[in-house]
Scaffold this active site. Structure first.
Site, PDB file in Angstrom:
ATOM      1  N   GLU A   1      42.044  46.359  41.158  1.00 52.07           N
ATOM      2  CA  GLU A   1      40.694  46.761  41.577  1.00 52.07           C
ATOM      3  C   GLU A   1      40.613  47.154  43.058  1.00 52.07           C
ATOM      4  O   GLU A   1      39.703  46.750  43.777  1.00 52.07           O
ATOM      5  CB  GLU A   1      39.688  45.653  41.217  1.00 52.07           C
ATOM      6  CG  GLU A   1      39.619  45.450  39.706  1.00 52.07           C
ATOM      7  CD  GLU A   1      38.685  44.337  39.262  1.00 52.07           C
ATOM      8  OE1 GLU A   1      38.122  43.644  40.131  1.00 52.07           O
ATOM      9  OE2 GLU A   1      38.509  44.164  38.044  1.00 52.07           O
TER      10      GLU A   1
ATOM     11  N   GLU B   1      42.019  46.008  31.796  1.00 49.65           N
ATOM     12  CA  GLU B   1      41.274  44.738  31.804  1.00 49.65           C
ATOM     13  C   GLU B   1      39.842  45.031  31.399  1.00 49.65           C
ATOM     14  O   GLU B   1      39.207  45.920  31.952  1.00 49.65           O
ATOM     15  CB  GLU B   1      41.319  44.100  33.194  1.00 49.65           C
ATOM     16  CG  GLU B   1      40.581  42.778  33.290  1.00 49.65           C
ATOM     17  CD  GLU B   1      40.579  42.212  34.712  1.00 49.65           C
ATOM     18  OE1 GLU B   1      41.659  42.194  35.347  1.00 49.65           O
ATOM     19  OE2 GLU B   1      39.502  41.816  35.196  1.00 49.65           O
TER      20      GLU B   1
END
Length: 568
Positions: free
Chosen positions: A224, A341
């Site tokens: 991220e 994810e």
């Protein structure tokens, strides 16, 4: 007269009185609900997407017990640093997939040091510190734990099942490891990360793993940090340089190896321009581009169920899949797309929602939708941990989504078919070629709690029993009963085709969609006293009968005698 005899007599009389007498192998016998007629059309001419054979993936995270959200600490000992990898239910749950793709990573991966002896320093655990990035101090992966984990992956991995991709048969487990992409960088006050990635510690871990003979399917760089990032961010051009560095490290360490691991990045939220630049600048280094999905918002949101049951809200994520598919296809590279994810609701999900039956509506819809856009794998956050685990964090027992995932894994093949459902927008419909058998598998998800759907199924083109036909249509028969229990009707004196289909109806216990108990064809799915995963037993339904989808239910339908060109 007993209640069962009375119900049986009433149903028998209804059939006799019916103007269109049709044999029903399954009927719904309790609770009134209105009925909706609809059609599902499967275009079997060509596939519109192709997934990996081990499309289902799940994550293990780094979060320690001190990870809390909204005053609730839901992680316990579910980190792969402290997970009980000798738990029999856990072992059986992973082994049932033969194998399960497992991605090791998460927010704290970018603050991990690998204790491989260089540089020399103490191997300390994560500690809560609100002033630190991501709220925790730097942590450490000791090599004794890495050894234990790899023994676990080998124990629960490939055992001769045909489900694994044939190009990686030597792997005992399909393991993706997320590397620390912030190592060596400095973080500016504005949140940007400056400087190149220092690959030395990661290279030591990779070299250690190769020397130990550990089979790692892929190394993923970062978590991220793409686009606007979470906590901090790295520019696309710098990330591309870092991916090239990882590729160089892997090439050097795996020199002479017959099979080399994939290079994966960035493990972040989709940003079109950022992703396009990364792919363009890494044409020979990047194998898989991964993105994360938490489209339902924060776990504290009290409207999560409303969003899950809203087809228009669910449709919103299609743009992400389509835009990434367009970027990948126009790139001129061999890169493929994964969901790296996806927990639906961020900050650990929400108890009795993201770990309950209702979440299978969101999860299976995500699997279906992503596969139509040529996504190769879909990693669920998590296998265990938080409030969105496939397994219960403390008992390790399967939550409803575990069984939904395993059914998908066993029934839905790699080739994705175009599917169109008309009659109600509350049904989500997907179809694939059947897995390791002839025919197709159809998935229908009923978001409506009031209406039973009676579906006509049309396949174009299709062949049944060796005879080609432009349309194969199933007759239908209307009724107004809500499926909560299953019963058989006599079939004597009624015409019976030798062809049948297999149906797997998933419902919540007592009709409560927030239940953590799931029923298959009216029977509770639960592990036995030995911790073994229960078998999935379908009901066999006459080929000519209508497909019934009860309110708030999910149905997998395997039709082995429905042959289409895309599945040849």
């Amino acid at each position: 007269m007993g209640s069962c005899q009375f119900q049986f007599l009433c149903l028998h009389l209804c059939l006799i009185c019916s103007a269109s007498l049709v044999s029903k192998s399954i009927v719904l016998v309790e609770g009134a609900a209105s009925s909706v007629e609809a059609s599902v059309v499967v275009d079997g001419k060509v596939g519109i997407g192709r997934t990996h054979g081990d499309f289902i993936c799940a994550t293990l995270d780094w979060w320690p017990p001190e990870k809390c959200d909204y005053g609730t600490c839901s992680w316990g000992h579910a980190s792969f640093l402290n997970l009980d990898i000798y738990n029999n239910v856990l072992i059986n749950a992973v082994k049932a997939f033969s194998p399960l793709k497992i991605r090791l990573g998460g927010t704290l991966q970018d603050k991990v040091i690998y204790d491989v002896g260089e540089p020399k320093q103490q191997c300390l655990p994560f500690k809560r510190n609100a002033s630190e990035l991501f709220g925790f101090t730097e942590g450490c992966l000791p090599m004794w734990r890495w050894d234990q984990l790899n023994q676990f992956f080998q124990k629960t991995g490939y055992h001769g099942s045909p489900f694994i991709d044939v190009d990686f048969l030597q792997h005992l487990a399909v393991v993706i490891f997320g590397l620390n992409a912030l190592n060596g960088r400095t973080i500016n006050p504005d949140g940007s990360a400056l400087g190149p990635w220092d690959s030395s510690n990661a290279a030591n871990l990779i070299r250690y793993s190769v020397n130990k003979g550990y089979n790692i399917y892929a190394w993923e760089l970062g978590n991220e940090l793409s686009g606007s990032g979470v906590g901090t961010r790295v520019t696309a051009d710098q990330y591309a340089a870092d991916v090239k560095e990882l590729h160089s490290v892997v090439e050097e360490i795996y020199i002479g190896s017959k099979v080399k691991p994939l290079i994966i990045a960035p493990g972040g939220f989709f940003d079109g321009n950022w992703f396009r630049q990364l792919i363009q600048e890494t044409p020979n280094s990047l194998d898989v581009v991964t993105h994360h999905i938490y489209n339902l918002g924060p776990g504290v949101d009290t409207h999560l169920i409303d969003k899950i049951l809203d087809p228009n809200y669910l449709d919103g994520e299609a743009n992400t899949f389509k835009n990434l598919e367009d970027i990948v296809r126009s790139s001129g590279t061999a890169v493929t797309a994964w969901v790296g994810e996806a927990g639906g609701a961020y900050n650990s999900g929400r108890n009795q929602v993201t770990n309950a039956f209702v979440f299978s509506f969101w999860y299976l819809d995500q699997l279906g939708m992503s596969s139509t856009y040529d996504t190769k794998a879909y990693c669920r956050q998590t296998l265990i941990g938080g409030n969105y685990g496939l397994l219960n964090t403390t008992t390790y027992l399967p939550n409803p989504d575990y069984y939904s995932a395993l059914l998908w894994h066993r029934l839905m093949g790699r080739t994705v078919l175009r599917t169109n459902f008309t009659g109600t927008n509350k049904i989500r419909a997907y179809s694939h070629c059947a897995k390791h058998s002839e025919g197709i598998t159809l998935l229908l998800i009923n978001l409506d709690g009031n209406n039973t759907v009676q579906a006509h199924i049309v396949a174009e083109p299709a062949a049944s029993n060796g005879t080609w036909s432009p349309k194969l249509r199933f007759r239908h028969h209307r009724h107004r009963h809500h499926r909560t229990r299953f019963a058989r009707l006599p079939r004597a004196s009624l015409p019976l085709s030798p062809a049948t289909r297999e149906e797997y109806h998933l419902t919540a216990k007592d009709g409560d969609i927030q239940s953590q108990t799931i029923l298959l064809n009216g029977k509770v799915l639960a592990v036995n006293s030995l911790g073994e995963i229960p078998p999935f037993e379908p009901i066999n339904v006459n080929y000519s009968e209508p497909l019934t989808v009860a309110p708030y239910s999910i149905v997998f339908v395997h039709i082995p005698s429905l042959i289409v060109p895309a599945c040849k």
